[in-house]
Enzyme design. Structure first.
Site, short mmCIF file in Angstrom:
data_model
loop_
_atom_site.label_atom_id
_atom_site.label_comp_id
_atom_site.label_asym_id
_atom_site.label_seq_id
_atom_site.Cartn_x
_atom_site.Cartn_y
_atom_site.Cartn_z
CG HIS A 116 -2.24 0.65 1.00
ND1 HIS A 116 -2.36 2.01 0.75
CD2 HIS A 116 -3.50 0.15 0.97
CE1 HIS A 116 -3.64 2.32 0.62
NE2 HIS A 116 -4.36 1.21 0.74
CD GLU A 140 -4.49 -0.18 -2.57
OE1 GLU A 140 -5.01 -1.06 -1.83
OE2 GLU A 140 -4.99 0.95 -2.72
#
Length: 341
Positions: free
Chosen positions: A171, A306
């Site tokens: 992330h 992501e």
């Protein structure tokens, strides 16, 4: 490589390649704590953010730089059924849904760490059955490598002793200018289909075409071009590949460019390559006065690439399964490559 005491028994690893690109990592959540790269004027730019305080990674922090799991993204109503049994998970998203592995997911765990070489670090964590409500024991190994081609290679390996869902990601938040909004960044995503979300930011279960929508990045355009029409981006994009959703491992296509971003201001570009079938593009819609090293992140001040399986796969039978077991190990790779254009 430099290894520094992060405080309270935690460590920070600083990797540097021949081009003076720097990658900082910590054993808290196997997290990226910063990426630094020289721009077209040879000025160092912090292109991915973090903190020099360990407390930043031990508390909710928008998952900045963290490894995420056991299951990335959202599980609707924080529950799923496996082999006839319903598993109830922590409701850490609007007190209703399960997000990014829960309040004590791997993002906040101390990993065992080992130096593999001068440019590579391995992080290991054992997640026991029942942790955050998930079944099965799971061993997790995440390896970071910084190459002299300015690549951050992240390899995910995992084994389990019984059927369980797995969907790990990283992330990291990126801004190729180092500060300010990301509106002027040129974005490409190799995707003709995306997943719309509800007002609660969970998948609706639909798979829609990107063509003639604000979600079409198959031809490079500025992030700002349609961001208001899209109400900010927080969506999964399925990569263009035959049968990609029925194939759990697409490693043969690791050399195919899946997404890229470029800043004319700094001349820095970011390219994404992965064995995963899709990517969640998040434009930092909910960033709000988040203090990081040397700057503050607010709405649309950073973005995330992501790589993942489809979010809410546990809730929609027509989405490909993310269930792994003792006979099927989890093995995926993601590459972030920086360059000057």
């Amino acid at each position: 490589m430099q290894i520094k005491n992060f405080g309270n028994g935690y460590l920070v690893y600083e990797l540097k390649n021949k081009n003076n690109m720097v990658l900082r990592l910590t054993d808290i959540g196997a997290s990226i704590t910063g990426v630094f790269f020289n721009d077209k004027n040879n000025n160092e730019v912090q292109v991915s953010f973090g903190s020099d305080e360990p407390s930043f990674y031990l508390n909710p922090h928008d998952y900045i730089g963290a490894s995420v799991g056991r299951v990335a993204n959202r599980i609707i109503n924080a529950e799923f059924t496996l082999d006839g049994k319903t598993y109830k998970l922590v409701k850490n998203d609007n007190n209703k849904h399960h997000l990014h592995g829960g309040t004590e997911g791997i993002s906040f765990k101390k990993f065992d760490s080992n130096v593999l070489s001068s440019n590579s670090v391995s992080f290991d964590y054992f997640s026991p059955s029942g942790e955050e409500g998930y079944p099965a024991d799971v061993s997790i190994n995440i390896v970071y490598t910084l190459t002299d081609n300015n690549e951050i290679v992240i390899e995910y390996f995992s084994k389990t002793n019984a059927p369980t869902p797995l969907n790990f990601t990283n992330h990291a938040y990126w801004n190729l200018n180092g500060e300010g909004t990301i509106y002027d960044h040129d974005l490409f995503i190799d995707s003709s289909f995306y997943l719309p979300v509800t007002d609660e930011c969970v998948s609706s279960g639909e798979i829609l075409k990107t063509e003639n929508t604000p979600f079409d990045f198959t031809k490079t355009k500025k992030i700002c071009a349609d961001i208001e029409k899209a109400n900010g981006y927080d969506n999964c994009f399925i990569f263009n590949e035959k049968n990609i959703l029925s194939n759990r491992n697409i490693s043969d296509n690791l050399n195919k460019l899946r997404a890229s971003c470029y800043s004319e201001k700094t001349g820095i570009s970011l390219e994404l390559y992965t064995t995963k079938p899709s990517m969640h593009f998040y434009s930092g819609n909910m960033l709000d006065n988040r203090e990081v090293r040397n700057t503050v992140l607010n709405r649309h001040n950073a973005f995330c690439f992501e790589t993942e399986f489809l979010p809410a796969s546990l809730n929609f039978p027509h989405f490909p399964s993310i269930i792994f077991d003792a006979d099927r190990n989890y093995n995926h790779k993601t590459i972030y490559k920086l360059d000057l254009k």
